[in-house]
Design an enzyme around this catalytic site. Structure first.
Site, mmCIF file in Angstrom:
data_model
loop_
_atom_site.group_PDB
_atom_site.id
_atom_site.type_symbol
_atom_site.label_atom_id
_atom_site.label_comp_id
_atom_site.label_asym_id
_atom_site.label_seq_id
_atom_site.Cartn_x
_atom_site.Cartn_y
_atom_site.Cartn_z
ATOM 1 N N HIS A 1 7.371 -27.466 1.907
ATOM 2 C CA HIS A 1 6.347 -28.346 1.360
ATOM 3 C C HIS A 1 5.256 -27.561 0.634
ATOM 4 C CE1 HIS A 1 8.142 -31.562 3.798
ATOM 5 N NE2 HIS A 1 8.256 -30.630 4.728
ATOM 6 N N GLU B 1 0.825 -1.206 0.000
ATOM 7 C CA GLU B 1 0.000 0.000 0.000
ATOM 8 C C GLU B 1 0.859 1.255 0.000
ATOM 9 O OE1 GLU B 1 -3.315 1.716 3.008
ATOM 10 O OE2 GLU B 1 -3.822 -0.204 2.079
ATOM 11 N N LYS C 1 -12.956 2.251 -2.826
ATOM 12 C CA LYS C 1 -14.089 2.581 -1.949
ATOM 13 C C LYS C 1 -15.167 3.345 -2.717
ATOM 14 C CE LYS C 1 -11.362 2.821 2.340
ATOM 15 N NZ LYS C 1 -10.878 3.721 3.406
#
Length: 524
Positions: A352, A323, A455
């Protein structure tokens, strides 16, 4: 390089901070002495930019704001006495409040004491507290058990409330939102408050607001007489707010030593404030990010902490780094599309999961290992002379070697143990590295226009939803027809998504249309 040359290189570029029992090894990164020399003028300029930021310069020109998260652990450096007093007063109020809760002096109306904390927030209001709580929590000795709602997913909220359904009388709820208008946090608060009402409990005596003075949330908490209101500051961004009330209040309630955490961050700030690049681990990290990505984000940062307690560290760093650095424009308004993608898990789980690709796949990354010297846990030998901790350390060193053997770059952070002081130092280290790197590549690390754009787009979708829902009738219509009817023909695809969602949640009816690929919708 052969082993002897690598050892010499390790010693030459090794950076140790004695005050923190911390070190940074950059020897396995692709740089030479000429690179450090060529970058020194830019690095000195970055140091001066950071000095100006800490002195109270407007670091976020878009919003005309100072950026002062460094003052949180050194109030004496704040540009005004009022800010310094706000910081110290907030820490004192958090300590006093947590002590009152732990002692049972601050108690719920229908239980002997608060035993649980439900923290509602999103982004910077959740990632830091979750990381710190997981890293430093001790199930057998935590003063209070932590729970989090960090999304507006109703199913996720319902699962959390099911966990707490018989414990609501003894649950303290922290609602964290800087403006008080963040929809995700507001939605969680509304659902949780309703859950309290459903069992005939008043929400207010269980609720604490962490917000800016005068915000919508602050006014709501005051009008309803919530248990407490703790201030957030205009000059602290969400992704750098863990050492503000956002992170300190839940940590204190959990029983974490917040003073040690602040002290660790302060000590790291001192170490990373120096202008001597070779002695400054944050400066060296920023330069390694630059050399690895060509200063243009060409490679990803993989964070591999070999410690279960640091599982959420990479998730926390995703927001802090991505960000802050993911920007379309530089400070001069030129389009640069900067950023460094961050991902990671934990060792040796990574062996793994994705180390196979790191070793043999696309070479589009560089690694930061986090090495913890003290194993902790049981010293039991799982085979003669070898503990489980020895295996974990062996995986780290072996993976570092295996990656270097196939021309993969890495650096290694080494700490003595995971405790409050260390966590504070790690937070401060990466905050400073982000700030210095942003200055090196000439971007604003302290605004987030992309977040705001998302937003605004979400708000537009909800406005479109209201119109589309109102346009439903008993006559079957396609999304194309409905979007035209509401004057949004260009948004037919969005209207279709909206109506499909409403139908799935029994707020509209849907049926296949005669034309392939079309669906018709009617009102319930």
């Amino acid at each position: 390089m052969d082993a002897s040359v690598l050892w010499q290189r390790y010693r030459r570029y090794f950076c140790r901070v004695e005050s923190l029992d911390f070190s940074l090894d950059i020897s396995r990164m692709h740089f030479d002495e000429a690179f450090l020399t060529s970058m020194e003028p830019a690095m000195q300029k970055a140091f001066m930019g950071m000095d100006a930021l800490e002195s109270g310069a407007i670091a976020n020109p878009d919003e005309k704001r100072m950026v002062g998260h460094y003052w949180l652990r050194a109030p004496q450096l704040a540009p005004t006495k009022d800010i310094a007093l706000e910081i110290t007063g907030t820490v004192e109020s958090i300590q006093k409040f947590a002590a009152g809760v732990h002692a049972g002096k601050i108690k719920p109306p229908k239980a002997e004491r608060f035993t649980r904390v439900l923290a509602i927030g999103i982004g910077g209001s959740a990632l830091g507290p979750m990381f710190v709580g997981d890293a430093l929590g001790e199930p057998s000795s935590d003063r209070m058990k932590m729970h989090f709602i960090d999304n507006t997913d109703p199913d996720g909220i319902a699962r959390m409330m099911e966990t707490l359904k018989d414990l609501l009388p003894e649950t303290l709820v922290i609602v964290t939102s800087k403006s008080g208008g963040t929809p995700d946090t507001r939605n969680g608060m509304v659902v949780v408050a309703e859950a309290y009402r459903a069992v005939h409990l008043n929400f207010a005596p269980h609720a604490v607001a962490v917000t800016m003075a005068g915000s919508h949330l602050d006014k709501l908490a005051a009008s309803e007489s919530w248990l407490a209101r703790i201030p957030m500051f205009d000059w602290v961004g969400g992704r750098t707010s863990e050492l503000s009330a956002v992170g300190l209040l839940p940590a204190a309630l959990q029983g974490i030593d917040i003073i040690s955490m602040l002290a660790g961050a302060a000590a790291c700030d001192v170490a990373t404030r120096v202008h001597e690049t070779r002695r400054n681990p944050a400066a060296l990290m920023a330069l390694m990010w630059y050399v690895a990505t060509d200063g243009k984000g060409k490679k990803d940062l993989v964070v591999l902490p070999y410690k279960d307690r640091l599982l959420l560290f990479s998730r926390y760093l995703q927001q802090l780094v991505m960000e802050s650095l993911g920007k379309a424009l530089d400070l001069d308004g030129r389009r640069v599309e900067q950023g460094i993608a961050v991902y990671g898990n934990k060792g040796s789980t990574d062996q793994h999961a994705f180390v196979q690709q790191l070793r043999d796949g696309v070479n589009n990354f560089f690694v930061t290992f986090v090495r913890v010297l003290e194993s902790g846990g049981s010293p039991l030998e799982v085979e003669p002379g070898v503990t489980a901790g020895d295996y974990l350390h062996g995986f780290l060193v072996g993976t570092r070697e295996a990656l270097y053997g196939n021309d993969r770059q890495s650096m290694t952070i080494t700490v003595r143990r995971v405790d409050a002081r260390t966590i504070g130092a790690l937070i401060a280290l990466f905050e400073r590295a982000v700030g210095l790197y942003a200055l090196l590549i000439h971007i604003n690390a302290y605004h987030q226009p992309g977040v705001e754009a998302g937003k605004k787009a979400a708000a537009a979708v909800l406005a479109l939803q209201a119109k589309a829902h109102a346009a439903l009738s008993n006559t079957a219509q396609t999304a194309t027809q409905i979007s035209a009817a509401i004057g949004a023909a260009e948004s037919a695809e969005s209207v279709y998504f909206i109506l499909e969602h409403l139908a799935a949640n029994r707020r509209a009816n849907s049926a296949p249309a005669p034309d392939p690929g079309e669906t018709t919708f009617t009102m319930i």
